[in-house]
Design a protein around this motif. Structure first.
Motif, PDB file in Angstrom:
ATOM      1  N   MET A   1       0.840  -1.197   0.000  1.00 27.65           N
ATOM      2  CA  MET A   1       0.000   0.000   0.000  1.00 27.65           C
ATOM      3  C   MET A   1       0.881   1.256   0.000  1.00 27.65           C
ATOM      4  N   ASP A   2       0.453   2.262  -0.744  1.00 26.01           N
ATOM      5  CA  ASP A   2       1.229   3.504  -0.809  1.00 26.01           C
ATOM      6  C   ASP A   2       1.312   4.154   0.568  1.00 26.01           C
ATOM      7  N   GLN A   3       2.487   4.675   0.880  1.00 25.83           N
ATOM      8  CA  GLN A   3       2.639   5.343   2.172  1.00 25.83           C
ATOM      9  C   GLN A   3       1.889   6.675   2.176  1.00 25.83           C
ATOM     10  N   TYR A   4       1.233   6.963   3.281  1.00 30.90           N
ATOM     11  CA  TYR A   4       0.435   8.200   3.382  1.00 30.90           C
ATOM     12  C   TYR A   4       1.210   9.287   4.133  1.00 30.90           C
ATOM     13  N   PHE A   5       1.143  10.512   3.628  1.00 30.06           N
ATOM     14  CA  PHE A   5       1.652  11.692   4.329  1.00 30.06           C
ATOM     15  C   PHE A   5       0.535  12.729   4.361  1.00 30.06           C
ATOM     16  N   ASP A   6       0.506  13.517   5.422  1.00 27.06           N
ATOM     17  CA  ASP A   6      -0.493  14.599   5.442  1.00 27.06           C
ATOM     18  C   ASP A   6      -0.274  15.508   4.237  1.00 27.06           C
ATOM     19  N   ILE A   7       0.995  15.880   4.027  1.00 18.90           N
ATOM     20  CA  ILE A   7       1.298  16.829   2.948  1.00 18.90           C
ATOM     21  C   ILE A   7       2.501  16.331   2.146  1.00 18.90           C
ATOM     22  N   ILE A   8       2.358  16.315   0.843  1.00 21.64           N
ATOM     23  CA  ILE A   8       3.505  16.068  -0.034  1.00 21.64           C
ATOM     24  C   ILE A   8       3.835  17.385  -0.727  1.00 21.64           C
ATOM     25  N   ILE A   9       5.100  17.744  -0.655  1.00 22.10           N
ATOM     26  CA  ILE A   9       5.565  18.961  -1.317  1.00 22.10           C
ATOM     27  C   ILE A   9       6.413  18.537  -2.508  1.00 22.10           C
ATOM     28  N   VAL A  10       6.090  19.046  -3.676  1.00 25.51           N
ATOM     29  CA  VAL A  10       6.864  18.699  -4.872  1.00 25.51           C
ATOM     30  C   VAL A  10       7.757  19.892  -5.196  1.00 25.51           C
ATOM     31  N   GLY A  11       9.045  19.724  -4.978  1.00 22.39           N
ATOM     32  CA  GLY A  11      10.000  20.802  -5.253  1.00 22.39           C
ATOM     33  C   GLY A  11      10.746  21.227  -4.000  1.00 22.39           C
ATOM     34  N   GLY A  12      12.063  21.208  -4.097  1.00 22.23           N
ATOM     35  CA  GLY A  12      12.905  21.492  -2.929  1.00 22.23           C
ATOM     36  C   GLY A  12      13.617  22.822  -3.008  1.00 22.23           C
ATOM     37  N   GLY A  13      12.958  23.832  -3.582  1.00 27.98           N
ATOM     38  CA  GLY A  13      13.508  25.191  -3.581  1.00 27.98           C
ATOM     39  C   GLY A  13      13.055  25.922  -2.316  1.00 27.98           C
ATOM     40  N   PRO A  14      13.304  27.230  -2.263  1.00 30.72           N
ATOM     41  CA  PRO A  14      12.924  27.994  -1.073  1.00 30.72           C
ATOM     42  C   PRO A  14      11.436  27.874  -0.724  1.00 30.72           C
ATOM     43  N   ALA A  15      10.548  27.864  -1.740  1.00 37.86           N
ATOM     44  CA  ALA A  15       9.110  27.756  -1.448  1.00 37.86           C
ATOM     45  C   ALA A  15       8.797  26.402  -0.818  1.00 37.86           C
ATOM     46  N   GLY A  16       9.294  25.337  -1.433  1.00 39.24           N
ATOM     47  CA  GLY A  16       9.003  23.988  -0.941  1.00 39.24           C
ATOM     48  C   GLY A  16       9.589  23.750   0.438  1.00 39.24           C
ATOM     49  N   LEU A  17      10.825  24.181   0.638  1.00 34.78           N
ATOM     50  CA  LEU A  17      11.481  23.943   1.934  1.00 34.78           C
ATOM     51  C   LEU A  17      10.821  24.774   3.035  1.00 34.78           C
ATOM     52  N   THR A  18      10.390  25.989   2.693  1.00 31.34           N
ATOM     53  CA  THR A  18       9.685  26.803   3.695  1.00 31.34           C
ATOM     54  C   THR A  18       8.339  26.156   4.031  1.00 31.34           C
ATOM     55  N   ALA A  19       7.650  25.651   3.015  1.00 37.45           N
ATOM     56  CA  ALA A  19       6.371  24.973   3.264  1.00 37.45           C
ATOM     57  C   ALA A  19       6.586  23.794   4.211  1.00 37.45           C
ATOM     58  N   ALA A  20       7.687  23.072   4.006  1.00 40.05           N
ATOM     59  CA  ALA A  20       7.979  21.915   4.869  1.00 40.05           C
ATOM     60  C   ALA A  20       8.175  22.360   6.319  1.00 40.05           C
ATOM     61  N   VAL A  21       8.892  23.462   6.497  1.00 37.36           N
ATOM     62  CA  VAL A  21       9.133  23.971   7.856  1.00 37.36           C
ATOM     63  C   VAL A  21       7.799  24.302   8.542  1.00 37.36           C
ATOM     64  N   TYR A  22       6.935  25.014   7.822  1.00 39.24           N
ATOM     65  CA  TYR A  22       5.652  25.403   8.422  1.00 39.24           C
ATOM     66  C   TYR A  22       4.764  24.181   8.687  1.00 39.24           C
ATOM     67  N   ALA A  23       4.722  23.258   7.742  1.00 36.44           N
ATOM     68  CA  ALA A  23       3.838  22.098   7.913  1.00 36.44           C
ATOM     69  C   ALA A  23       4.325  21.205   9.047  1.00 36.44           C
ATOM     70  N   ARG A  24       5.630  21.046   9.169  1.00 35.78           N
ATOM     71  CA  ARG A  24       6.161  20.222  10.261  1.00 35.78           C
ATOM     72  C   ARG A  24       5.898  20.891  11.611  1.00 35.78           C
ATOM     73  N   ARG A  25       6.050  22.198  11.637  1.00 36.33           N
ATOM     74  CA  ARG A  25       5.806  22.896  12.904  1.00 36.33           C
ATOM     75  C   ARG A  25       4.326  22.857  13.282  1.00 36.33           C
ATOM     76  N   ALA A  26       3.459  22.591  12.279  1.00 32.60           N
ATOM     77  CA  ALA A  26       2.032  22.430  12.570  1.00 32.60           C
ATOM     78  C   ALA A  26       1.712  20.968  12.884  1.00 32.60           C
ATOM     79  N   GLY A  27       2.744  20.150  12.957  1.00 34.02           N
ATOM     80  CA  GLY A  27       2.552  18.761  13.379  1.00 34.02           C
ATOM     81  C   GLY A  27       2.126  17.811  12.277  1.00 34.02           C
ATOM     82  N   LYS A  28       2.244  18.212  11.018  1.00 31.27           N
ATOM     83  CA  LYS A  28       1.829  17.334   9.924  1.00 31.27           C
ATOM     84  C   LYS A  28       2.983  16.433   9.485  1.00 31.27           C
ATOM     85  N   SER A  29       2.638  15.250   8.990  1.00 33.79           N
ATOM     86  CA  SER A  29       3.674  14.413   8.384  1.00 33.79           C
ATOM     87  C   SER A  29       3.912  14.948   6.969  1.00 33.79           C
TER      88      SER A  29
END
Ligand code: NAP
Length: 390
Positions: A1-29
Protein backbone atom coordinates in the motif's frame (compact mmCIF):
# COMPACT_ATOMS: atom_id res chain seq x y z
CA UNK A 1 0.00 0.00 0.00
CA UNK A 2 1.23 3.50 -0.81
CA UNK A 3 2.64 5.34 2.17
CA UNK A 4 0.44 8.20 3.38
CA UNK A 5 1.65 11.69 4.33
CA UNK A 6 -0.49 14.60 5.44
CA UNK A 7 1.30 16.83 2.95
CA UNK A 8 3.50 16.07 -0.03
CA UNK A 9 5.56 18.96 -1.32
CA UNK A 10 6.86 18.70 -4.87
CA UNK A 11 10.00 20.80 -5.25
CA UNK A 12 12.90 21.49 -2.93
CA UNK A 13 13.51 25.19 -3.58
CA UNK A 14 12.92 27.99 -1.07
CA UNK A 15 9.11 27.76 -1.45
CA UNK A 16 9.00 23.99 -0.94
CA UNK A 17 11.48 23.94 1.93
CA UNK A 18 9.69 26.80 3.70
CA UNK A 19 6.37 24.97 3.26
CA UNK A 20 7.98 21.91 4.87
CA UNK A 21 9.13 23.97 7.86
CA UNK A 22 5.65 25.40 8.42
CA UNK A 23 3.84 22.10 7.91
CA UNK A 24 6.16 20.22 10.26
CA UNK A 25 5.81 22.90 12.90
CA UNK A 26 2.03 22.43 12.57
CA UNK A 27 2.55 18.76 13.38
CA UNK A 28 1.83 17.33 9.92
CA UNK A 29 3.67 14.41 8.38
CA UNK A 30 5.51 15.81 5.37
CA UNK A 31 7.23 14.26 2.38
CA UNK A 32 9.28 16.59 0.18
CA UNK A 33 10.20 15.37 -3.29
CA UNK A 34 13.02 16.92 -5.29
CA UNK A 35 14.29 15.54 -8.57
CA UNK A 36 17.69 17.20 -8.82
CA UNK A 37 19.19 19.42 -6.15
CA UNK A 38 17.92 21.44 -3.23
CA UNK A 39 17.64 25.21 -3.10
CA UNK A 40 16.27 25.75 -6.62
CA UNK A 41 17.69 28.66 -8.61
CA UNK A 42 19.22 30.21 -5.55
CA UNK A 43 21.62 27.29 -5.05
CA UNK A 44 23.71 28.40 -8.02
CA UNK A 45 23.64 32.08 -7.11
CA UNK A 46 27.16 33.24 -6.18
CA UNK A 47 25.98 35.68 -3.55
CA UNK A 48 22.58 36.53 -2.07
CA UNK A 49 22.42 39.96 -0.49
CA UNK A 50 18.70 40.55 -0.07
CA UNK A 51 17.55 37.81 2.26
CA UNK A 52 16.50 39.56 5.47
CA UNK A 53 18.84 38.91 8.34
CA UNK A 54 21.61 37.50 6.13
CA UNK A 55 23.42 40.48 4.59
CA UNK A 56 25.59 38.29 2.35
CA UNK A 57 25.46 34.56 1.93
CA UNK A 58 26.28 32.24 -0.94
CA UNK A 59 23.29 30.63 -2.63
CA UNK A 60 24.69 27.21 -1.82
CA UNK A 61 24.96 28.02 1.87
CA UNK A 62 21.45 29.43 2.00
CA UNK A 63 20.12 26.32 0.24
CA UNK A 64 21.96 24.14 2.75
CA UNK A 65 20.50 26.09 5.66
CA UNK A 66 16.95 25.83 4.29
CA UNK A 67 17.40 22.11 3.70
CA UNK A 68 18.88 21.45 7.16
CA UNK A 69 16.07 23.34 8.87
CA UNK A 70 13.37 21.35 7.09
CA UNK A 71 15.19 18.08 7.71
CA UNK A 72 15.86 18.79 11.40
CA UNK A 73 12.14 19.39 11.91
CA UNK A 74 11.41 15.87 10.66
CA UNK A 75 10.53 16.34 7.00
CA UNK A 76 11.00 13.15 5.02
CA UNK A 77 13.04 14.25 2.03
CA UNK A 78 13.50 12.11 -1.07
CA UNK A 79 15.41 12.70 -4.29
CA UNK A 80 12.62 11.45 -6.53
CA UNK A 81 10.88 13.01 -9.48
CA UNK A 82 7.11 13.39 -9.24
CA UNK A 83 5.89 12.10 -12.59
CA UNK A 84 2.15 12.16 -12.09
CA UNK A 85 -0.38 13.43 -9.59
CA UNK A 86 -3.86 12.01 -9.28
CA UNK A 87 -5.98 14.42 -7.27
CA UNK A 88 -8.53 12.98 -4.88
CA UNK A 89 -9.15 12.15 -1.26
CA UNK A 90 -6.39 11.36 -0.72
CA UNK A 91 -4.31 12.50 -3.69
CA UNK A 92 -1.72 10.13 -5.13
CA UNK A 93 1.75 11.13 -6.28
CA UNK A 94 3.60 8.75 -8.59
CA UNK A 95 7.38 9.16 -8.72
CA UNK A 96 10.20 7.45 -10.58
CA UNK A 97 10.67 5.22 -7.52
CA UNK A 98 7.14 4.52 -6.33
CA UNK A 99 3.94 6.17 -5.22
CA UNK A 100 2.63 7.99 -2.14
CA UNK A 101 -0.72 9.34 -1.02
CA UNK A 102 -1.40 12.62 0.75
CA UNK A 103 -4.19 14.72 2.15
CA UNK A 104 -2.70 17.75 0.40
CA UNK A 105 -0.11 18.36 -2.30
CA UNK A 106 1.87 21.57 -2.60
CA UNK A 107 3.33 22.21 -6.04
CA UNK A 108 6.55 24.19 -5.67
CA UNK A 109 8.31 23.10 -8.82
CA UNK A 110 9.70 26.54 -9.65
CA UNK A 111 11.26 27.29 -13.01
CA UNK A 112 13.64 25.68 -15.45
CA UNK A 113 16.35 27.38 -17.49
CA UNK A 114 15.64 28.96 -20.82
CA UNK A 115 18.36 28.39 -23.45
CA UNK A 116 19.42 30.43 -26.46
CA UNK A 117 18.61 27.49 -28.73
CA UNK A 118 21.82 27.80 -30.77
CA UNK A 119 23.15 24.97 -32.94
CA UNK A 120 25.72 22.98 -30.94
CA UNK A 121 24.78 24.24 -27.48
CA UNK A 122 23.83 20.74 -26.32
CA UNK A 123 27.09 19.08 -27.43
CA UNK A 124 29.92 21.62 -27.23
CA UNK A 125 32.15 21.65 -24.15
CA UNK A 126 32.26 25.16 -22.78
CA UNK A 127 28.51 25.81 -22.67
CA UNK A 128 27.36 26.25 -19.09
CA UNK A 129 24.31 27.38 -17.16
CA UNK A 130 26.00 27.70 -13.78
CA UNK A 131 28.91 30.06 -13.17
CA UNK A 132 29.40 28.89 -9.59
CA UNK A 133 29.55 25.23 -10.65
CA UNK A 134 31.74 25.58 -13.75
CA UNK A 135 33.51 28.93 -13.49
CA UNK A 136 36.69 27.47 -11.98
CA UNK A 137 37.26 25.37 -15.14
CA UNK A 138 37.91 28.59 -17.04
CA UNK A 139 40.20 30.33 -14.57
CA UNK A 140 42.51 32.77 -16.35
CA UNK A 141 40.60 32.46 -19.65
CA UNK A 142 38.21 34.70 -21.59
CA UNK A 143 34.54 33.88 -21.19
CA UNK A 144 31.13 35.34 -22.07
CA UNK A 145 27.79 35.56 -20.29
CA UNK A 146 24.52 35.87 -22.22
CA UNK A 147 21.62 37.72 -20.57
CA UNK A 148 20.75 41.02 -18.98
CA UNK A 149 19.02 40.01 -15.74
CA UNK A 150 20.36 39.82 -12.21
CA UNK A 151 21.58 36.26 -12.74
CA UNK A 152 23.68 37.25 -15.75
CA UNK A 153 25.23 40.22 -13.95
CA UNK A 154 25.88 38.28 -10.76
CA UNK A 155 27.46 35.49 -12.78
CA UNK A 156 29.61 37.97 -14.69
CA UNK A 157 30.85 39.62 -11.47
CA UNK A 158 31.64 36.23 -10.00
CA UNK A 159 33.51 35.12 -13.13
CA UNK A 160 35.46 38.40 -13.29
CA UNK A 161 37.21 37.34 -10.09
CA UNK A 162 38.36 34.07 -11.67
CA UNK A 163 38.68 34.66 -15.41
CA UNK A 164 40.93 36.94 -17.45
CA UNK A 165 38.07 38.75 -19.13
CA UNK A 166 34.28 38.50 -19.10
CA UNK A 167 31.96 39.83 -21.81
CA UNK A 168 28.27 40.20 -21.05
CA UNK A 169 26.12 39.98 -24.16
CA UNK A 170 22.68 41.50 -23.78
CA UNK A 171 20.09 41.82 -26.53
CA UNK A 172 18.67 45.19 -25.42
CA UNK A 173 20.16 48.54 -24.43
CA UNK A 174 18.61 48.47 -20.92
CA UNK A 175 19.46 45.91 -18.33
CA UNK A 176 16.74 44.16 -16.39
CA UNK A 177 19.19 43.41 -13.57
CA UNK A 178 19.30 45.27 -10.26
CA UNK A 179 20.91 48.66 -11.04
CA UNK A 180 23.45 48.09 -8.27
CA UNK A 181 24.75 45.05 -10.15
CA UNK A 182 25.00 46.96 -13.44
CA UNK A 183 26.88 49.72 -11.64
CA UNK A 184 29.33 47.23 -10.14
CA UNK A 185 29.82 45.55 -13.53
CA UNK A 186 30.53 48.90 -15.20
CA UNK A 187 33.23 49.58 -12.62
CA UNK A 188 34.91 46.18 -13.04
CA UNK A 189 38.03 46.53 -15.17
CA UNK A 190 38.03 43.09 -16.80
CA UNK A 191 34.30 43.09 -17.58
CA UNK A 192 32.69 44.44 -20.76
CA UNK A 193 28.96 45.00 -21.18
CA UNK A 194 27.83 44.62 -24.80
CA UNK A 195 24.36 46.08 -25.24
CA UNK A 196 22.02 45.49 -28.20
CA UNK A 197 24.00 42.42 -29.13
CA UNK A 198 22.96 38.82 -29.78
CA UNK A 199 24.88 35.58 -30.14
CA UNK A 200 24.36 34.38 -33.70
CA UNK A 201 26.49 31.24 -33.66
CA UNK A 202 28.79 29.09 -31.56
CA UNK A 203 32.24 28.28 -33.00
CA UNK A 204 34.23 25.08 -32.39
CA UNK A 205 33.93 21.38 -33.17
CA UNK A 206 34.14 19.72 -29.75
CA UNK A 207 35.02 22.62 -27.50
CA UNK A 208 33.69 26.14 -27.78
CA UNK A 209 36.35 28.41 -29.27
CA UNK A 210 34.34 31.55 -29.87
CA UNK A 211 31.07 33.27 -30.69
CA UNK A 212 29.70 35.12 -33.66
CA UNK A 213 27.98 38.26 -32.42
CA UNK A 214 25.63 40.66 -34.13
CA UNK A 215 25.00 44.19 -32.98
CA UNK A 216 21.28 44.69 -33.57
CA UNK A 217 21.55 48.50 -33.57
CA UNK A 218 24.00 48.75 -36.49
CA UNK A 219 23.78 45.21 -37.91
CA UNK A 220 27.52 44.63 -37.56
CA UNK A 221 28.72 41.02 -37.21
CA UNK A 222 31.91 40.29 -35.25
CA UNK A 223 33.77 37.34 -33.73
CA UNK A 224 34.45 36.98 -30.00
CA UNK A 225 37.02 34.31 -29.05
CA UNK A 226 35.99 32.74 -25.71
CA UNK A 227 36.42 29.34 -24.12
CA UNK A 228 33.06 29.35 -22.33
CA UNK A 229 29.59 30.81 -22.71
CA UNK A 230 27.47 31.02 -19.59
CA UNK A 231 23.80 31.25 -20.51
CA UNK A 232 21.69 33.23 -18.04
CA UNK A 233 18.72 34.13 -20.22
CA UNK A 234 15.95 33.54 -17.74
CA UNK A 235 13.66 30.80 -16.67
CA UNK A 236 10.45 29.13 -17.74
CA UNK A 237 7.75 27.92 -15.32
CA UNK A 238 7.86 24.22 -14.50
CA UNK A 239 4.09 23.78 -14.59
CA UNK A 240 3.63 20.44 -16.40
CA UNK A 241 2.25 18.65 -13.34
CA UNK A 242 -0.15 21.50 -12.59
CA UNK A 243 -1.39 21.56 -16.18
CA UNK A 244 -1.92 17.79 -16.18
CA UNK A 245 -4.16 18.25 -13.14
CA UNK A 246 -6.23 20.85 -14.94
CA UNK A 247 -4.90 23.78 -12.91
CA UNK A 248 -5.26 26.89 -15.10
CA UNK A 249 -2.08 28.56 -16.34
CA UNK A 250 -1.58 31.97 -17.96
CA UNK A 251 -0.26 32.48 -21.48
CA UNK A 252 3.35 32.27 -20.25
CA UNK A 253 2.67 28.97 -18.47
CA UNK A 254 2.56 30.30 -14.89
CA UNK A 255 -0.08 28.83 -12.59
CA UNK A 256 -2.92 31.29 -12.40
CA UNK A 257 -3.70 31.19 -8.69
CA UNK A 258 -3.85 34.07 -6.25
CA UNK A 259 -1.88 35.05 -3.18
CA UNK A 260 -3.74 32.40 -1.17
CA UNK A 261 -1.94 29.68 -3.20
CA UNK A 262 -5.20 27.70 -3.56
CA UNK A 263 -5.77 26.01 -6.91
CA UNK A 264 -9.30 25.12 -8.01
CA UNK A 265 -8.44 21.44 -7.48
CA UNK A 266 -9.27 20.40 -3.89
CA UNK A 267 -6.18 19.51 -1.92
CA UNK A 268 -3.73 20.94 -4.49
CA UNK A 269 -1.79 24.12 -3.67
CA UNK A 270 0.78 26.09 -5.68
CA UNK A 271 3.67 28.06 -4.20
CA UNK A 272 6.71 29.94 -5.40
CA UNK A 273 7.98 31.11 -8.75
CA UNK A 274 5.71 28.89 -10.84
CA UNK A 275 2.73 30.92 -9.61
CA UNK A 276 1.68 33.92 -11.71
CA UNK A 277 2.71 36.99 -9.71
CA UNK A 278 4.30 40.40 -9.91
CA UNK A 279 7.37 39.93 -7.73
CA UNK A 280 9.44 36.79 -8.08
CA UNK A 281 12.04 36.90 -5.34
CA UNK A 282 13.52 34.55 -2.79
CA UNK A 283 11.50 36.19 -0.05
CA UNK A 284 8.21 35.98 -1.99
CA UNK A 285 8.89 32.30 -2.73
CA UNK A 286 9.38 31.68 1.00
CA UNK A 287 6.21 33.65 1.74
CA UNK A 288 4.26 31.48 -0.70
CA UNK A 289 5.63 28.36 0.99
CA UNK A 290 4.31 29.54 4.35
CA UNK A 291 0.90 30.53 2.93
CA UNK A 292 0.47 27.25 1.04
CA UNK A 293 1.52 25.13 4.01
CA UNK A 294 -0.87 26.86 6.39
CA UNK A 295 -3.70 26.62 3.86
CA UNK A 296 -2.92 22.94 3.35
CA UNK A 297 -2.90 22.34 7.11
CA UNK A 298 -6.31 24.00 7.42
CA UNK A 299 -7.58 22.15 4.36
CA UNK A 300 -6.45 18.83 5.78
CA UNK A 301 -8.69 19.25 8.77
CA UNK A 302 -11.55 20.70 6.79
CA UNK A 303 -11.41 19.24 3.34
CA UNK A 304 -11.75 15.58 4.11
CA UNK A 305 -14.82 15.51 6.33
CA UNK A 306 -16.53 18.23 4.37
CA UNK A 307 -16.52 16.13 1.26
CA UNK A 308 -19.08 13.80 2.85
CA UNK A 309 -20.12 15.68 5.91
CA UNK A 310 -23.26 14.80 7.70
CA UNK A 311 -23.28 14.40 11.46
CA UNK A 312 -24.38 10.82 11.04
CA UNK A 313 -21.63 10.10 8.57
CA UNK A 314 -19.05 11.50 10.91
CA UNK A 315 -20.36 9.31 13.69
CA UNK A 316 -20.21 6.21 11.58
CA UNK A 317 -17.21 6.88 9.40
CA UNK A 318 -14.78 9.26 10.95
CA UNK A 319 -11.72 9.84 8.83
CA UNK A 320 -10.42 6.31 8.32
CA UNK A 321 -12.59 5.40 5.30
CA UNK A 322 -11.45 8.60 3.63
CA UNK A 323 -7.86 7.49 3.58
CA UNK A 324 -6.46 9.19 6.66
CA UNK A 325 -4.75 6.79 9.03
CA UNK A 326 -6.33 6.38 12.45
CA UNK A 327 -4.82 8.31 15.29
CA UNK A 328 -5.44 11.73 13.76
CA UNK A 329 -7.69 13.62 16.10
CA UNK A 330 -9.21 16.98 15.46
CA UNK A 331 -12.06 19.17 16.40
CA UNK A 332 -14.24 20.78 13.79
CA UNK A 333 -16.91 23.34 14.37
CA UNK A 334 -19.22 24.57 11.76
CA UNK A 335 -22.03 27.03 11.62
CA UNK A 336 -23.92 29.11 9.12
CA UNK A 337 -23.23 32.81 9.21
CA UNK A 338 -24.72 35.33 6.87
CA UNK A 339 -24.86 32.88 3.99
CA UNK A 340 -21.23 31.87 4.30
CA UNK A 341 -20.08 28.66 5.77
CA UNK A 342 -17.52 29.32 8.47
CA UNK A 343 -15.40 26.67 10.01
CA UNK A 344 -13.20 26.64 13.06
CA UNK A 345 -10.59 23.99 12.88
CA UNK A 346 -7.34 22.85 14.36
CA UNK A 347 -5.80 19.98 16.21
CA UNK A 348 -7.27 18.75 19.50
CA UNK A 349 -4.46 20.61 21.24
CA UNK A 350 -4.94 23.94 19.55
CA UNK A 351 -8.72 24.40 19.46
CA UNK A 352 -11.02 23.60 22.31
CA UNK A 353 -14.43 22.48 21.02
CA UNK A 354 -16.22 25.35 22.75
CA UNK A 355 -13.67 27.95 21.84
CA UNK A 356 -14.72 30.66 19.43
CA UNK A 357 -11.93 31.57 17.03
CA UNK A 358 -11.86 33.52 13.82
CA UNK A 359 -12.74 31.25 10.93
CA UNK A 360 -9.69 29.88 9.21
CA UNK A 361 -11.65 29.06 6.09
CA UNK A 362 -14.59 30.85 4.61
CA UNK A 363 -16.25 29.68 1.44
CA UNK A 364 -19.66 30.25 -0.09
CA UNK A 365 -22.01 27.32 0.54
CA UNK A 366 -21.78 24.65 -2.07
CA UNK A 367 -18.09 25.00 -2.89
CA UNK A 368 -16.99 22.45 -0.38
CA UNK A 369 -20.21 21.04 0.96
CA UNK A 370 -21.93 18.01 -0.41
CA UNK A 371 -24.19 17.78 2.59
CA UNK A 372 -25.96 20.51 4.49
CA UNK A 373 -24.51 21.27 7.89
CA UNK A 374 -26.50 23.30 10.31
CA UNK A 375 -25.16 22.21 13.67
CA UNK A 376 -21.88 22.39 15.44
CA UNK A 377 -20.11 19.10 15.09
CA UNK A 378 -17.28 17.67 17.09
CA UNK A 379 -15.56 14.76 15.46
CA UNK A 380 -12.74 12.58 16.61
CA UNK A 381 -10.53 9.86 15.27
CA UNK A 382 -11.72 6.25 15.40
CA UNK A 383 -9.48 5.67 18.42
CA UNK A 384 -10.91 8.51 20.47
CA UNK A 385 -13.83 8.48 22.87
CA UNK A 386 -17.23 8.42 21.16
CA UNK A 387 -17.91 11.24 18.76
CA UNK A 388 -20.90 13.44 19.40
CA UNK A 389 -22.96 16.06 17.70
CA UNK A 390 -24.08 19.00 19.73
P1 NAP B 1 15.39 37.41 -15.97
O1 NAP B 1 15.32 38.50 -14.99
O2 NAP B 1 14.13 36.91 -16.60
O3 NAP B 1 16.40 37.86 -17.11
C1 NAP B 1 16.58 37.08 -18.26
C2 NAP B 1 17.44 37.85 -19.23
O4 NAP B 1 17.68 37.03 -20.37
C3 NAP B 1 16.79 39.14 -19.70
O5 NAP B 1 17.75 40.15 -19.76
C4 NAP B 1 16.31 38.78 -21.10
O6 NAP B 1 16.36 39.83 -21.99
C5 NAP B 1 17.33 37.76 -21.53
N1 NAP B 1 16.81 36.84 -22.52
C6 NAP B 1 15.67 36.10 -22.46
N2 NAP B 1 15.53 35.35 -23.57
C7 NAP B 1 16.58 35.66 -24.36
C8 NAP B 1 16.99 35.22 -25.65
N3 NAP B 1 16.29 34.33 -26.34
N4 NAP B 1 18.11 35.75 -26.16
C9 NAP B 1 18.84 36.64 -25.46
N5 NAP B 1 18.51 37.09 -24.24
C10 NAP B 1 17.39 36.60 -23.70
O7 NAP B 1 16.09 36.08 -15.37
P2 NAP B 1 17.18 35.94 -14.20
O8 NAP B 1 18.26 36.92 -14.36
O9 NAP B 1 17.54 34.49 -14.17
O10 NAP B 1 16.37 36.29 -12.89
C11 NAP B 1 15.20 35.53 -12.54
C12 NAP B 1 14.58 36.10 -11.27
O11 NAP B 1 15.46 35.86 -10.17
C13 NAP B 1 14.41 37.62 -11.32
O12 NAP B 1 13.23 37.96 -10.68
C14 NAP B 1 15.59 38.15 -10.56
O13 NAP B 1 15.33 39.41 -9.95
C15 NAP B 1 15.78 37.07 -9.52
N6 NAP B 1 17.17 37.01 -9.08
C16 NAP B 1 17.46 37.44 -7.84
C17 NAP B 1 18.78 37.40 -7.39
C18 NAP B 1 19.10 37.86 -6.00
O14 NAP B 1 20.25 37.98 -5.64
N7 NAP B 1 18.13 38.11 -5.17
C19 NAP B 1 19.78 36.91 -8.21
C20 NAP B 1 19.46 36.48 -9.49
C21 NAP B 1 18.14 36.53 -9.92
P3 NAP B 1 15.29 41.05 -21.93
O15 NAP B 1 15.69 41.87 -20.74
O16 NAP B 1 15.49 41.72 -23.23
O17 NAP B 1 13.97 40.39 -21.80
Amino acid sequence: MDQYFDIIIVGGGPAGLTAAVYARRAGKSVLLLERESFGGQIASSPKVENFPGLPAVSGAELAERLYSQAEALGTRIELEEALEIQSGTPSRVVTDYGAYTAGAVILATGMRRRTLGLAGEDRLAGISFCAVCDGAFYAGQDVAVAGGGSTALQDALYLADICRHVTVIHRRSDFRADPILVERAEKTANLTLLRSTVVEALEGSERLTGLTLRNTAVGEVSPLPVSALFQAVGLLPESRLARSLGVPVDEAGFIAVGEDCLTPIPGIFAAGDLRAKEVRQLTTACADGAVAALAACAGLVLGLPLLCLTPGHLLKNPYRPLGVPGGLCCSLHSSRRGGDFSVWAGSQETVHPMERRPPVFRRPPGVYLMAKVTETVTCCSPNSPPCATQ
